[in-house]
Design a protein around this motif. Structure first.
Motif, PDB file in Angstrom:
ATOM      1  N   LEU A 198      -4.083 -13.359  -2.906  1.00 30.59           N
ATOM      2  CA  LEU A 198      -3.957 -13.005  -1.490  1.00 30.59           C
ATOM      3  C   LEU A 198      -3.581 -11.540  -1.307  1.00 30.59           C
ATOM      4  CD1 LEU A 198      -4.117 -14.344   1.365  1.00 30.59           C
ATOM      5  CD2 LEU A 198      -1.623 -14.424   1.290  1.00 30.59           C
ATOM      6  N   LEU A 199      -2.615 -11.064  -2.083  1.00 30.54           N
ATOM      7  CA  LEU A 199      -2.193  -9.659  -1.951  1.00 30.54           C
ATOM      8  C   LEU A 199      -3.311  -8.697  -2.335  1.00 30.54           C
ATOM      9  CD1 LEU A 199       1.486  -9.747  -3.271  1.00 30.54           C
ATOM     10  CD2 LEU A 199       0.669  -9.759  -0.907  1.00 30.54           C
ATOM     11  N   LYS A 200      -4.107  -9.100  -3.314  1.00 33.22           N
ATOM     12  CA  LYS A 200      -5.255  -8.276  -3.682  1.00 33.22           C
ATOM     13  C   LYS A 200      -6.241  -8.189  -2.528  1.00 33.22           C
ATOM     14  CE  LYS A 200      -8.842  -7.823  -7.243  1.00 33.22           C
ATOM     15  NZ  LYS A 200      -9.436  -8.438  -8.466  1.00 33.22           N
ATOM     16  N   GLU A 201      -6.437  -9.318  -1.831  1.00 28.94           N
ATOM     17  CA  GLU A 201      -7.327  -9.333  -0.669  1.00 28.94           C
ATOM     18  C   GLU A 201      -6.790  -8.441   0.451  1.00 28.94           C
ATOM     19  OE1 GLU A 201     -10.461 -11.736  -0.227  1.00 28.94           O
ATOM     20  OE2 GLU A 201     -10.106 -10.693  -2.117  1.00 28.94           O
ATOM     21  N   ILE A 202      -5.487  -8.474   0.645  1.00 26.25           N
ATOM     22  CA  ILE A 202      -4.868  -7.662   1.697  1.00 26.25           C
ATOM     23  C   ILE A 202      -4.987  -6.176   1.359  1.00 26.25           C
ATOM     24  CG2 ILE A 202      -2.665  -7.058   2.786  1.00 26.25           C
ATOM     25  CD1 ILE A 202      -1.891 -10.025   2.522  1.00 26.25           C
ATOM     26  N   ASP A 203      -4.737  -5.826   0.110  1.00 27.20           N
ATOM     27  CA  ASP A 203      -4.723  -4.419  -0.300  1.00 27.20           C
ATOM     28  C   ASP A 203      -6.115  -3.811  -0.431  1.00 27.20           C
ATOM     29  OD1 ASP A 203      -1.992  -4.499  -0.377  1.00 27.20           O
ATOM     30  OD2 ASP A 203      -1.866  -4.887  -2.526  1.00 27.20           O
ATOM     31  N   ARG A 204      -7.086  -4.620  -0.905  1.00 26.68           N
ATOM     32  CA  ARG A 204      -8.394  -4.061  -1.233  1.00 26.68           C
ATOM     33  C   ARG A 204      -9.520  -4.533  -0.333  1.00 26.68           C
ATOM     34  NH1 ARG A 204      -8.388  -4.494  -7.880  1.00 26.68           N
ATOM     35  NH2 ARG A 204      -6.266  -3.709  -8.211  1.00 26.68           N
ATOM     36  N   GLY A 205      -9.228  -5.448   0.572  1.00 28.63           N
ATOM     37  CA  GLY A 205     -10.275  -5.972   1.440  1.00 28.63           C
ATOM     38  C   GLY A 205     -10.828  -7.287   0.913  1.00 28.63           C
ATOM     39  N   ILE A 206     -11.417  -8.055   1.799  1.00 28.12           N
ATOM     40  CA  ILE A 206     -11.913  -9.383   1.454  1.00 28.12           C
ATOM     41  C   ILE A 206     -13.079  -9.279   0.475  1.00 28.12           C
ATOM     42  CG2 ILE A 206     -12.982 -11.472   2.387  1.00 28.12           C
ATOM     43  CD1 ILE A 206     -11.325 -11.038   4.927  1.00 28.12           C
ATOM     44  N   SER A 207     -12.989 -10.052  -0.598  1.00 26.30           N
ATOM     45  CA  SER A 207     -13.983  -9.996  -1.679  1.00 26.30           C
ATOM     46  C   SER A 207     -14.702 -11.338  -1.804  1.00 26.30           C
ATOM     47  CB  SER A 207     -13.294  -9.652  -3.001  1.00 26.30           C
ATOM     48  OG  SER A 207     -12.331 -10.644  -3.324  1.00 26.30           O
TER      49      SER A 207
END
Length: 328
Positions: free
Chosen positions: A305-314
């Protein structure tokens, strides 16, 4: 009484907007001098100023809040899972907004609508059935979403879970290895994919080994009213049972209440639970189980989830976490 931005601005003889920009870490973007930025920061630290959460959210466009939607925050799976999630997110300066669906799709839809209104920055969700439209709604709002424990197969999302089928097969094989040749399955009347996978694994095991399948499906929403009596009656009718496999730990506890009470003889065969419980290690005899790795599940959900928040939805990915067979 805490000072307002207006009062701080007046005492420092600068504009309110300057104070707001510095407090919300936008000084460089607004071309505010380093000297002035430091003067403001030193002053607000000196007086212990804490910005209003709503005002800060409006200024930064961030709520620093994550939504966590589970079936029942009070049970022995979702409760500890939620504590792990909260601890992990607190270290990253996020707050967690909890809510329980109790397995009701309408509750789930209302909760999702509420969390979107509150501008949560991401959602960790254990979905109910018939929640596809609202999962799409989350994604349409560009809110990062991680689904765990069970999913809606028609919706492509990041999905963190265990292998329910393989784990249930291990449970059946274990019961067979300790001499159980006619064990039954106790489950709930649920169409959730994780519950169906556990039941299907038992049925496949029966078909492969030639063991007669014996399944009791208890009403989830009426367990307290009908669970104990229904289980007692079913076990009494199924002569020759030599073990029981419960698809959740709360069902196993129901079994303990039903079958291992004073005056109920002949029900001392092994009980096996999908999901551990702190009671299972101190009972006599102790209860073996499939242990779901709550901390790894929580860590994976938070990391994704934090990766999605930081880098955008993948692009959505599936993450399968291994379970443990605890033999007692």
């Amino acid at each position: 009484m805490a000072k307002s931005i207006k009062e701080i601005a007046r005492e420092l003889n600068v504009s309110k907007s300057t104070i707001s920009l510095v407090i919300n870490h936008k000084a460089e973007q607004a071309r505010i001098s380093k000297e002035l930025e430091r003067r403001v920061l030193d002053y607000v630290e000196k007086i212990g100023y804490k910005p209003n959460a709503l005002a800060k959210s409006l200024a930064t466009g961030r709520s620093n809040t994550i939504g966590l939607i589970v079936e029942n925050i009070g049970d022995s799976f979702f409760g500890p899972f939620a504590l792990h999630v909260e601890e992990l997110l607190r270290k990253k300066n996020y707050h967690v907004l909890y809510s329980s669906t109790l397995g009701d799709p309408q509750n789930a839809q209302d909760i999702i609508d509420f969390m979107l209104e509150k501008r949560v920055e991401g959602i960790i969700l254990a979905p109910t059935i018939n929640l596809e439209e609202h999962q799409r709604k989350i994604l349409e709002h560009k809110v990062p979403l991680v689904v765990f424990d069970r999913n809606s197969p028609d919706i492509a999302t990041h999905y963190v879970h265990i292998d329910n089928g393989d784990s249930s097969r291990k449970a059946c094989s274990y019961l067979q290895s300790i001499g159980c040749k006619n064990f039954g399955l106790i489950t709930i009347d649920s169409d959730q994919p994780q519950m169906l996978a556990r039941k299907d694994a038992y049925l496949k095991f029966c078909a492969e080994t030639g063991m007669q399948s014996r399944i009791l499906q208890l009403p989830y929403h009426r367990l307290k009213q009908k669970g104990i009596s229904a289980l007692q009656s079913w076990v009494a009718k199924n002569v020759g049972l030599d073990g029981l496999f419960f698809t959740t730990n709360y069902l196993c506890i129901l079994g303990l209440k039903s079958l291992r009470t004073e005056g109920r003889e002949g029900f001392d065969f092994p009980l096996f639970s999908f999901d551990d419980h702190e009671l299972f290690d101190i009972l006599n005899p102790k209860i073996s189980c499939i242990q779901q790795p709550l901390e790894p599940l929580a860590k994976t959900c938070v990391r994704v989830l934090l990766k999605e928040i930081d880098r955008g939805i993948s692009s959505p990915k599936e993450y399968v976490i291994s379970t443990n067979l605890i033999k007692r």
